[in-house]
Design an enzyme around this catalytic site. Structure first.
Site, mmCIF file in Angstrom:
data_model
loop_
_atom_site.group_PDB
_atom_site.id
_atom_site.type_symbol
_atom_site.label_atom_id
_atom_site.label_comp_id
_atom_site.label_asym_id
_atom_site.label_seq_id
_atom_site.Cartn_x
_atom_site.Cartn_y
_atom_site.Cartn_z
ATOM 1 N N SER A 1 -4.289 5.581 5.088
ATOM 2 C CA SER A 1 -3.777 4.082 5.140
ATOM 3 C C SER A 1 -3.687 3.819 3.780
ATOM 4 O O SER A 1 -2.797 2.723 3.749
ATOM 5 C CB SER A 1 -5.073 3.489 5.658
ATOM 6 N N ARG B 1 0.705 -1.133 0.278
ATOM 7 C CA ARG B 1 -0.042 -0.009 -0.010
ATOM 8 C C ARG B 1 1.149 1.312 0.127
ATOM 9 O O ARG B 1 0.542 2.365 -0.808
ATOM 10 C CB ARG B 1 -0.925 0.025 1.109
ATOM 11 N N HIS C 1 -5.713 -2.954 2.798
ATOM 12 C CA HIS C 1 -6.156 -3.990 3.960
ATOM 13 C C HIS C 1 -6.995 -5.089 3.504
ATOM 14 O O HIS C 1 -8.118 -5.464 3.999
ATOM 15 C CB HIS C 1 -7.101 -2.930 4.704
ATOM 16 N N GLU D 1 -18.259 5.521 -0.795
ATOM 17 C CA GLU D 1 -17.567 4.870 -1.788
ATOM 18 C C GLU D 1 -18.366 5.057 -3.183
ATOM 19 O O GLU D 1 -17.943 4.949 -4.157
ATOM 20 C CB GLU D 1 -17.454 3.498 -1.326
#
Length: 612
Positions: free
Chosen positions: A338, A312, A408, A359
């Site tokens: 993140s 990431r 993630h 989203e």
């Protein structure tokens, strides 16, 4: 006849023509939504004759306004407008809903100047937000985005995500036109004709709200002029209309949705018969120059073999580097620190769009941006992309070029627990038409794949990892979409271990354990899952006795199934290791062990398979 001047009488006649054409084309096709088209006909007549600035002869002209039919089922009206504008001829108009026709049941970009596919309700307005963002923030051109919405889709949460974001970004180049005809498919809408409630809701979201009689062409004209004068906020017109307007057999009656009229000839006569009005649609002002996108040389970040880097982080650094291309834009769902798209935001703040925890709006905005030619990357936690899956599906129908990054992923994220663990994403994205699905295991792979995604058509998805993984790929080693990397190989190999992402390290360690017990294992890193490296997979399968796939994903639809498809014609046994029990919080090591996808479990399974 050709009309070159606007007027109330002409617009009333044009509205009737749009109704007649909606009735007759639906009747000819034997299906369609004429009553939903008839309610909005006057709204579109006034828009077409005086406010829409769109050169239909040159639909790709950058200065053109954009018209999005969020209520895509009203396609008879949309195509009737194209006919009235001279963009399609009568012969093509009559091909509506037939095999091979550009005039599909719900509009798609197959028929210019359609920007995005609609029909799944609640998506047109969010896509309009993306188009308006492009116009105001990137293109810096004075075009306006007009979106026709239905009142039924006002129940969709994505509509209110669009309301919120449009107000936040002060998109005064966006006008939503809500056709409040009161009747849904099966029942009356929640708000019915309570126009004050609609206006209060929109006002609370920061929009300039106008209520209007949707069949009064002079009032509609005044409302559009008001919208065009408004600065600093988007405008919404709530237009009170009647479904099936003008035909007594269907006007304002339930149970008529999505059906051709029983007696189209009588209805057409009641509407005053056929007309053949041609509208001279205004062309846009092209005096504002189109901005060039500077394309500078991209220098991708690289890492030394042996470094420990999370993929990431590599995504963020590669994306920031790719930003030297002036056409690249990035969006994120308020997790950029993140996903590490925050590195792009810091390097190129004018081309980064924060979509917050929305989203669906994020994906729709990216679709709108790419429709204007921008190279859009959108990122969030991989698990949360499932919330926007219908938008991704519709993006494929829009023929959109869209780049998604999900971080993630899998049980390897550890203590956050299963709500944050994407375990369905590979299957979901593989199922999207024309998609590319990538899951690199190290930083150098990630950087090269991000760069390739920028020029890749269709929907591409990059799955990244929270935890650090060892860099095994040299910076100068070729990494390609559709490729793979062999970590271990010999002519004595008995089993092939195929892995991706975090399980590559587990498979390599398992091969070491097997070697100590006299079992030679080949290890294949399939960083490209769709398309998979079929040549490498089939060669490995042919040269070993058994194939064992290992993935941090549910067993359905991911790496294992991609390998099975590649090996469908070969008589090679394939066994899948995947997450089969609902995970819980814990350390990555504990969770990989619980799922049976750690090095020990891989080695034990491989020994059993080889001995069988």
């Amino acid at each position: 006849m050709e009309i070159t001047s606007s007027g109330a009488d002409f617009r009333r006649e044009l509205g009737q023509q749009l109704r007649v054409d909606s009735v007759r084309v639906s009747s000819h096709a034997g299906s369609g939504h004429p009553t939903s088209s008839m309610s909005a006909a006057d709204l579109m007549a006034v828009l077409l004759d005086g406010h829409l600035r769109l050169d239909y002869r040159h639909p790709g002209e950058p200065h053109n306004d954009h018209l999005v039919f969020s209520k895509g089922h009203a396609s008879p009206l949309y195509y009737a407008m194209l006919r009235a504008a001279g963009a399609i001829a009568e012969d093509e108009f009559r091909t509506y809903r037939t095999f091979g026709s550009r005039l599909e049941g719900h509009p798609t970009p197959r028929i210019p100047p359609t920007d995005v596919a609609t029909g799944s309700l609640g998506q047109g307005l969010p896509a309009g937000v993306g188009l308006a963002l492009a116009g105001k923030m990137l293109d810096r051109l004075p075009y306006r985005v007009w979106v026709l919405c239905g009142d039924s889709e006002m129940a969709e949460g994505s509509i209110w995500e669009a309301f919120e974001h449009a107000a936040h970004y002060e998109l005064d180049n966006l006008v939503a036109i809500v056709d409040v005809n009161r009747l849904g498919q099966t029942t009356e809408t929640m708000v019915a004709w309570d126009m004050d409630t609609y206006a209060a809701r929109a006002g609370a979201f920061g929009w300039h709200a106008i209520t209007v009689d949707g069949h009064d062409v002079e009032a509609i004209e005044a409302a559009y002029a008001d919208a065009e004068r408004t600065r600093g906020k988007p405008t919404v017109l709530f237009a009170k209309t009647k479904k099936g307007k003008g035909v007594a057999a269907v006007e304002d009656l339930p149970g008529k949705h999505g059906k051709p009229l029983d007696d189209p000839d009588e209805a057409i006569a009641e509407l005053g018969g056929r007309r053949n009005l041609i509208v001279s649609v205004a062309t846009p002002d092209t005096s504002v120059p189109v901005q060039d996108c500077p394309i500078e040389r991209v220098e991708l970040p690289t890492w030394e073999v042996g470094d420990e880097v999370a993929t990431r982080e590599a995504y963020g650094e590669a994306l920031a580097a790719l930003g030297s291309r002036g056409d690249v834009v990035a969006l994120d769902g308020e997790v950029s620190n993140s996903t590490h798209s925050d590195l792009f935001a810091k390097a190129h703040p004018g081309r980064y769009f924060e979509m917050y925890i929305a989203e669906q709006q994020m994906i729709a905005a990216a679709v709108g941006l790419q429709a204007r030619g921008w190279t859009a990357f959108a990122s969030t936690f991989a698990a949360f992309l499932s919330r926007a899956y219908d938008f991704i599906r519709m993006a494929a129908i829009s023929r959109a070029d869209l780049r998604l990054a999900g971080s993630h992923a899998g049980v390897a994220i550890g203590a956050d627990g299963p709500s944050q663990m994407a375990l369905e994403d590979l299957a979901a994205l593989r199922a999207v038409h024309g998609s590319t699905v990538l899951h690199p295991s190290d930083a150098n792979q990630t950087a090269q794949l991000v760069a390739q995604m920028a020029d890749l058509p269709g929907i591409s998805y990059l799955r990244t990892l929270r935890g650090k993984t060892p860099v095994r790929t040299a910076a100068d080693e070729i990494v390609r979409i559709g490729g793979s990397r062999t970590l271990r190989s010999s002519d004595r190999d008995e089993v092939t271990l195929i892995a991706c992402g975090t399980t590559v390290d587990e498979a390599d360690r398992a091969a070491g354990l097997l070697a100590r017990e006299g079992v030679s294992a080949r290890v294949l890193d399939c960083y490209s899952i769709k398309p998979i490296d079929e040549v490498a997979v089939r060669r490995a399968a042919a040269e070993t006795r058994v194939v064992l796939t290992v993935e941090d994903h549910w067993p359905e639809g991911g790496l294992g199934d991609a390998v099975l498809e590649a090996l469908a014609t070969l008589p090679v046994p394939v066994h899948k290791l995947a997450v089969r029990e609902m995970p819980m919080s814990g350390t990555p090591e504990e969770l990989l062990r619980m799922a049976g996808i750690d090095a020990g479990a891989i080695a034990t399974t491989a020994k059993t398979l080889v001995a069988a």
